[in-house]
Design a protein around this motif. Structure first.
Motif, PDB file in Angstrom:
ATOM      1  N   SER A   1       0.841  -1.184   0.000  1.00 40.58           N
ATOM      2  CA  SER A   1       0.000   0.000   0.000  1.00 40.58           C
ATOM      3  C   SER A   1       0.882   1.241   0.000  1.00 40.58           C
ATOM      4  N   PHE A   2       0.437   2.251  -0.679  1.00 38.62           N
ATOM      5  CA  PHE A   2       1.182   3.495  -0.773  1.00 38.62           C
ATOM      6  C   PHE A   2       0.541   4.542   0.132  1.00 38.62           C
ATOM      7  N   VAL A   3       0.434   4.208   1.393  1.00 39.77           N
ATOM      8  CA  VAL A   3      -0.144   5.112   2.365  1.00 39.77           C
ATOM      9  C   VAL A   3       0.985   5.893   3.011  1.00 39.77           C
ATOM     10  N   ASN A   4       0.790   7.195   3.139  1.00 37.77           N
ATOM     11  CA  ASN A   4       1.798   8.029   3.782  1.00 37.77           C
ATOM     12  C   ASN A   4       1.689   7.829   5.290  1.00 37.77           C
ATOM     13  N   ARG A   5       2.606   7.031   5.850  1.00 40.61           N
ATOM     14  CA  ARG A   5       2.570   6.750   7.278  1.00 40.61           C
ATOM     15  C   ARG A   5       3.054   7.932   8.106  1.00 40.61           C
ATOM     16  N   ALA A   6       3.683   8.904   7.476  1.00 41.90           N
ATOM     17  CA  ALA A   6       4.152  10.083   8.202  1.00 41.90           C
ATOM     18  C   ALA A   6       2.981  10.917   8.700  1.00 41.90           C
ATOM     19  N   LEU A   7       1.822  10.756   8.084  1.00 42.68           N
ATOM     20  CA  LEU A   7       0.650  11.506   8.526  1.00 42.68           C
ATOM     21  C   LEU A   7       0.154  11.032   9.890  1.00 42.68           C
ATOM     22  N   THR A   8       0.409   9.771  10.215  1.00 41.66           N
ATOM     23  CA  THR A   8      -0.070   9.229  11.486  1.00 41.66           C
ATOM     24  C   THR A   8       0.935   9.401  12.618  1.00 41.66           C
TER      25      THR A   8
ATOM     26  N   ARG B   1       5.463  15.874   7.603  1.00 46.11           N
ATOM     27  CA  ARG B   1       4.452  15.091   6.896  1.00 46.11           C
ATOM     28  C   ARG B   1       4.961  14.551   5.567  1.00 46.11           C
ATOM     29  N   THR B   2       6.206  14.856   5.201  1.00 43.00           N
ATOM     30  CA  THR B   2       6.735  14.373   3.931  1.00 43.00           C
ATOM     31  C   THR B   2       7.038  12.887   4.015  1.00 43.00           C
ATOM     32  N   SER B   3       6.849  12.209   2.917  1.00 42.81           N
ATOM     33  CA  SER B   3       7.102  10.772   2.842  1.00 42.81           C
ATOM     34  C   SER B   3       8.302  10.526   1.930  1.00 42.81           C
ATOM     35  N   GLY B   4       8.667   9.267   1.802  1.00 43.49           N
ATOM     36  CA  GLY B   4       9.760   8.903   0.918  1.00 43.49           C
ATOM     37  C   GLY B   4       9.451   9.215  -0.530  1.00 43.49           C
ATOM     38  N   LEU B   5       8.178   9.106  -0.898  1.00 42.00           N
ATOM     39  CA  LEU B   5       7.778   9.441  -2.268  1.00 42.00           C
ATOM     40  C   LEU B   5       7.947  10.928  -2.543  1.00 42.00           C
TER      41      LEU B   5
END
Length: 138
Positions: free
Chosen positions: A26-33, A73-77
């Motif tokens: 899944s491509f969920v941004n875990r940084a948001l949590t 909130r930035t992710s690896g993507l």
């Protein structure tokens, strides 16, 4: 066994009501949590954080968010879209996770590993001596 039956097209179908985890990415941004860490007296902006972790990250990441909340909130993507290499992305995300846990930047920030001078397994002659395996002669 797990309630799966193989069909002729090499895919698996459920034949009973079993609860198996979905084996998809899944491509969920875990940084948001994850929680946003508070600022320090020395680190107040994302650019200060990038300078403190070293490796000239502040110049490599040119499109860094200006606000503290957006940066965490930035992710690896997002870092990939910013143009960072894989090694720099992994180092930045690793430093961010350490900072989130409350560890001081001076404890975990380090320079990259230097390149090897000898490629492969190494030469058979090192420092003027021929290297051979040390086997006991019985």
């Amino acid at each position: 066994m797990f309630g799966l039956v193989a069909s002729s097209s090499r895919s698996f179908h459920h034949c009973s009501a079993t609860f198996l985890p979905a084996l998809t990415r899944s491509f969920v941004n875990r940084a948001l949590t994850k929680p946003i860490p508070p600022t320090n007296e020395t680190i107040t902006t994302p650019n200060d954080f990038l300078k403190s972790i070293g490796r000239s990250m502040e110049t490599k990441m040119t499109s860094a968010p200006e606000s503290w909340d957006d940066f965490w909130r930035t992710s690896g993507l997002d870092l990939r879209k910013a143009g960072l290499s894989v090694r720099d992305r992994r180092y930045t995300l690793w430093c961010m996770s350490k900072f989130r846990r409350g560890i001081a930047v001076e404890e975990f920030a380090h320079e990259p590993k230097p390149q090897k001078t000898i490629r492969g397994w190494g030469p058979s002659v090192q420092n003027g001596k021929r290297i051979r395996s040390k086997r006991p002669k019985n």
